[in-house]
Design a protein around this motif. Structure first.
Motif, mmCIF file in Angstrom:
data_model
loop_
_atom_site.group_PDB
_atom_site.id
_atom_site.type_symbol
_atom_site.label_atom_id
_atom_site.label_comp_id
_atom_site.label_asym_id
_atom_site.label_seq_id
_atom_site.Cartn_x
_atom_site.Cartn_y
_atom_site.Cartn_z
ATOM 1 N N ARG A 124 5.975 -9.042 -9.970
ATOM 2 C CA ARG A 124 6.741 -9.757 -8.963
ATOM 3 C C ARG A 124 5.825 -10.690 -7.890
ATOM 4 O O ARG A 124 6.029 -11.755 -7.554
ATOM 5 N N ASP A 125 4.613 -10.164 -7.547
ATOM 6 C CA ASP A 125 3.715 -10.925 -6.954
ATOM 7 C C ASP A 125 2.228 -10.628 -7.498
ATOM 8 O O ASP A 125 1.977 -9.666 -8.002
ATOM 9 N N SER A 126 1.210 -11.622 -7.181
ATOM 10 C CA SER A 126 -0.100 -11.388 -7.551
ATOM 11 C C SER A 126 -1.010 -12.057 -6.130
ATOM 12 O O SER A 126 -0.819 -13.247 -5.884
ATOM 13 N N VAL A 127 -1.640 -11.321 -5.702
ATOM 14 C CA VAL A 127 -2.692 -11.976 -4.602
ATOM 15 C C VAL A 127 -4.174 -11.814 -5.059
ATOM 16 O O VAL A 127 -4.419 -10.552 -5.585
ATOM 17 N N SER A 128 -5.100 -12.727 -4.962
ATOM 18 C CA SER A 128 -6.374 -12.552 -5.229
ATOM 19 C C SER A 128 -7.275 -13.003 -4.251
ATOM 20 O O SER A 128 -7.011 -13.575 -3.453
ATOM 21 N N VAL A 129 -8.383 -12.038 -3.846
ATOM 22 C CA VAL A 129 -9.457 -12.270 -3.049
ATOM 23 C C VAL A 129 -10.652 -12.206 -3.983
ATOM 24 O O VAL A 129 -11.184 -11.398 -4.464
ATOM 25 N N GLY A 130 -11.323 -13.305 -3.683
ATOM 26 C CA GLY A 130 -12.642 -13.561 -4.473
ATOM 27 C C GLY A 130 -14.021 -13.352 -3.854
ATOM 28 O O GLY A 130 -14.002 -13.311 -2.527
ATOM 29 N N GLY B 6 -2.407 -8.150 1.409
ATOM 30 C CA GLY B 6 -1.598 -9.369 1.352
ATOM 31 C C GLY B 6 -0.419 -9.063 0.049
ATOM 32 O O GLY B 6 0.759 -9.683 0.295
ATOM 33 N N ALA B 7 -0.528 -8.046 -0.800
ATOM 34 C CA ALA B 7 0.399 -7.668 -1.704
ATOM 35 C C ALA B 7 1.304 -7.064 -1.080
ATOM 36 O O ALA B 7 2.648 -7.094 -1.383
ATOM 37 N N THR B 8 1.320 -6.105 0.065
ATOM 38 C CA THR B 8 2.064 -5.446 0.741
ATOM 39 C C THR B 8 2.750 -6.539 1.648
ATOM 40 O O THR B 8 4.191 -6.420 1.374
ATOM 41 N N ARG B 9 2.269 -7.405 2.185
ATOM 42 C CA ARG B 9 3.170 -8.542 2.997
ATOM 43 C C ARG B 9 4.054 -9.071 1.951
ATOM 44 O O ARG B 9 5.300 -9.443 2.153
ATOM 45 N N ALA B 10 3.526 -9.544 0.846
ATOM 46 C CA ALA B 10 4.586 -10.349 0.003
ATOM 47 C C ALA B 10 5.623 -9.431 -0.672
ATOM 48 O O ALA B 10 6.729 -9.947 -0.522
ATOM 49 N N ALA B 11 5.506 -8.066 -0.977
ATOM 50 C CA ALA B 11 6.507 -7.198 -1.263
ATOM 51 C C ALA B 11 7.511 -7.098 -0.102
ATOM 52 O O ALA B 11 8.753 -7.319 -0.402
ATOM 53 N N THR B 12 7.123 -6.932 1.129
ATOM 54 C CA THR B 12 7.912 -6.913 2.089
ATOM 55 C C THR B 12 8.921 -8.070 2.414
ATOM 56 O O THR B 12 10.147 -7.808 2.508
ATOM 57 N N GLU B 13 8.322 -9.093 2.073
ATOM 58 C CA GLU B 13 8.676 -10.570 2.396
ATOM 59 C C GLU B 13 9.833 -10.618 1.392
ATOM 60 O O GLU B 13 11.212 -11.094 1.569
ATOM 61 N N ARG B 14 9.754 -10.016 0.031
ATOM 62 C CA ARG B 14 10.791 -10.065 -0.784
ATOM 63 C C ARG B 14 11.778 -9.059 -0.926
ATOM 64 O O ARG B 14 12.695 -9.282 -1.590
ATOM 65 N N GLY B 15 11.531 -7.927 0.089
ATOM 66 C CA GLY B 15 12.353 -6.954 -0.084
ATOM 67 C C GLY B 15 12.221 -5.740 -0.687
ATOM 68 O O GLY B 15 13.233 -5.060 -0.722
ATOM 69 N N ASP B 16 10.995 -5.979 -1.409
ATOM 70 C CA ASP B 16 10.678 -4.603 -2.300
ATOM 71 C C ASP B 16 9.896 -3.646 -1.329
ATOM 72 O O ASP B 16 9.458 -3.749 -0.187
ATOM 73 N N ARG B 17 9.946 -2.368 -1.855
ATOM 74 C CA ARG B 17 9.411 -1.233 -1.166
ATOM 75 C C ARG B 17 8.168 -0.766 -1.975
ATOM 76 O O ARG B 17 8.404 -0.300 -3.214
ATOM 77 N N VAL B 18 6.995 -0.570 -1.472
ATOM 78 C CA VAL B 18 5.619 -0.168 -2.281
ATOM 79 C C VAL B 18 6.016 1.227 -2.318
ATOM 80 O O VAL B 18 5.679 1.841 -1.070
ATOM 81 N N VAL B 19 5.732 1.844 -3.514
ATOM 82 C CA VAL B 19 5.745 3.403 -3.558
ATOM 83 C C VAL B 19 4.738 4.002 -3.976
ATOM 84 O O VAL B 19 4.485 5.094 -3.887
ATOM 85 N N ALA B 20 3.566 3.092 -4.319
ATOM 86 C CA ALA B 20 2.243 3.772 -4.876
ATOM 87 C C ALA B 20 1.361 2.651 -5.073
ATOM 88 O O ALA B 20 1.805 1.553 -5.022
ATOM 89 N N VAL B 21 0.118 2.963 -4.872
ATOM 90 C CA VAL B 21 -1.209 2.160 -5.476
ATOM 91 C C VAL B 21 -1.668 2.474 -6.577
ATOM 92 O O VAL B 21 -1.796 4.092 -6.629
ATOM 93 N N CYS B 22 -1.816 1.873 -7.582
ATOM 94 C CA CYS B 22 -2.833 2.640 -8.677
ATOM 95 C C CYS B 22 -4.135 1.633 -8.849
ATOM 96 O O CYS B 22 -4.009 0.306 -8.934
ATOM 97 N N LEU B 23 -5.163 2.342 -9.070
ATOM 98 C CA LEU B 23 -6.478 1.396 -9.032
ATOM 99 C C LEU B 23 -7.048 1.104 -10.343
ATOM 100 O O LEU B 23 -6.976 2.010 -11.293
#
Length: 519
Positions: A26-32, A60-77
């Motif tokens: 859905r989205d991809s955010v990169s921090v170099g 950044g990924a959370t903001r993008a998901a929220t703007e898209r209307g998605d709900r973040v239910v977990a993070v996996c490392l």
């Protein structure tokens, strides 16, 4: 849509990828961040920056998901393997993180090979004895200052560092990253006593090893506030980046190999239980209790073209490319090289600019061109370097065959394979069809899928085979495949013949510093 964020902390960037149970990114955010090479053989990261990058990417990924209307239910490392960092009791770093590319432990690794301990260690841990591994890094540090090593509260890698920064709590690592340290007994599923003695560390200084599907207590309150997520959000400990790349492109069934070519490269297959190559050319790392990844990594991938851009392209100086960005310059050189016929008009490249791992596991190898003639120009040198990388991956494939793991299909990902020349050359060198993943975010997507699996939303990881979108195959050119098959023994012969020459050359002309602009 409910989505999982796959947070992939790598060598030059942290990426946060979001995906749901349809396996669509859905989205991809990169921090170099910069890989620091202050001296030849050094390859470090600012460990504090690695932690802040994880928070920034997740926010950044959370903001993008929220703007898209998605709900973040977990993070996996997900985390790069083989890193080493000293840590305080609270998990904060006490110095830089030494990456897989750091070569300071080369002499210690060579000593373990010479005294016969390397083979049994490889057989128990699945990790070749090589300066990349935390085992040899710690052993070299102990040789230098045993009191400092034994007095450091915690030792860890990228995963331990990021997990502590995001979640706090006890010192933990997943079985996948642990299996890549050279200190973890795969079948006994515990830290290996002989490896700990060689490294000079105690069991209590290393992390508690958890299954890759284990769920951590949640985010630190201050981190939760920064990223805009609830503090009790499930955080799945996850796995290592390489094994997650297999999952992210659906290469989880026998006879289907994943190939990644970014800065470096690798080829990996999934097997149902730990398996050790009798020839000790391949590694074996964990994905889950029922899935283990056997493969070989090569140090030099797309980096050979970036080196060519720095060395041979006009408009590139110590500050970087002038007038076009580095990626565009790389693409131009590859396009030029596509006009050169297969075989590069008799030019052979050993692309060992950063030493080499599979199948040789010799840090002292160096790059070389063989057969150089006056009529060879820049496109020949670039094409020969690309062919050299693909031939190395073909040698890894040959090691699979020698271990009883035939490969029938290849699924590829990574920045380099976006260029048709790379893909065509890889298909012909392997003499196998190569299918590209529709999304370049194989590792991050793999982390999302493992997170969904941990939550029970994806009961069977084999489903990734059909869930992940894969393009139609690029098929090998029969004439090119035959040529590369005939040239491959020359790659092996020249590598073996020149290995001692490279060692003698290093001794005769040591490099005291990295020339400006070539880090």
């Amino acid at each position: 849509m409910d989505v999982v964020v796959g947070l992939d902390s790598g060598t030059t960037a942290t990426k946060a990828v979001t995906a749901g149970d349809d396996a669509r990114v859905r989205d991809s955010v990169s921090v170099g961040y910069a890989l620091q090479v202050p001296r030849p053989g050094h390859a470090e990261l600012d460990a504090g920056r690695l932690c802040t990058a994880a928070v920034e990417a997740l926010a950044g990924a959370t903001r993008a998901a929220t703007e898209r209307g998605d709900r973040v239910v977990a993070v996996c490392l997900s985390a790069a393997m083989h890193g080493l960092v000293a840590m305080a009791d609270d998990g904060s770093p006490q110095g830089p993180l030494l990456t897989w590319a750091d070569q300071r432990a080369a002499d210690r690794a060579a000593a373990l090979v010479a005294d016969g301990r390397a083979g049994p260690l490889h057989d128990r841990t699945g990790t070749p004895v090589h300066p990349m591994s935390p085992l040899t890094k710690l052993a070299a540090a102990t040789d230098e200052d045993a009191t400092r090593v034994s007095g450091t509260p915690r030792w860890g890698g990228v995963k331990e560092l990021v997990a502590a920064a995001l979640c706090g709590g006890p010192h933990v690592v997943d079985r996948s990253c642990a299996s890549a340290t050279g200190m973890y007994d795969l079948r006994g599923q515990r830290w290996d006593e002989e490896a700990l003695a060689i490294a000079g560390v105690r069991r209590d200084q290393l992390a508690e090893v958890l299954p890759t599907t284990a769920v951590l207590p949640g985010l630190r309150p201050e981190v939760a506030g920064q990223v805009g997520l609830p503090a009790d959000l499930p955080v799945v400990i996850g796995a290592a980046d390489g094994v997650l790349a297999n999952l992210g492109i659906g290469a989880v069934r026998r006879e289907v190999a994943a190939v990644s070519i970014g800065t470096s490269g690798a080829m990996r297959v999934v097997v149902p239980e730990p398996m050790i190559d009798p020839g000790r050319r391949l590694f074996c790392y964990a994905l889950t209790d029922e899935a283990w990844v056997v493969g070989g990594a090569v140090n030099n991938g797309g980096s050979v073209v970036r080196w060519a851009a720095r060395t041979m392209a006009a408009g590139f100086d110590a500050e970087g490319p002038q007038g076009e960005d580095a990626d565009a310059l790389d693409a131009r050189l590859v396009e030029e090289a596509a006009a050169v016929p297969a075989g590069s008009d008799g030019l052979l490249c050993l692309p060992y600019l950063l030493g080499e791992r599979a199948p040789w596991w010799r840090a002292g190898l160096r790059g070389a061109y063989l057969g150089l003639r006056r009529y060879h120009h820049r496109p020949h040198l670039v094409r020969a370097a690309i062919e050299g990388v693909c031939q190395q991956l073909a040698l890894v494939r040959d090691a699979f065959a020698g271990t009883g793991l035939p490969v029938r299909e290849v699924r590829a990902t990574g920045g380099a394979v976006a260029a048709p020349l790379w893909t065509r050359t890889l298909a012909s060198a392997l003499d196998l069809p190569v299918r590209l993943a529709d999304s370049p975010e194989g590792t991050g997507l793999g982390a999302c899928l493992l997170g969904l699996h941990a939550l029970g939303a994806l009961p069977d990881l084999d489903a990734a085979t059909t869930l992940v979108d894969i393009a139609e195959p690029v098929r090998p050119d029969p004439d090119d495949a035959n040529l590369y098959r005939r040239l491959r023994p020359l790659v092996e012969q020249s590598t073996q013949a020149l290995a001692d020459v490279f060692t003698a050359l290093d001794a005769a002309v040591p490099v005291a510093r990295v020339p400006e602009g070539l880090t």
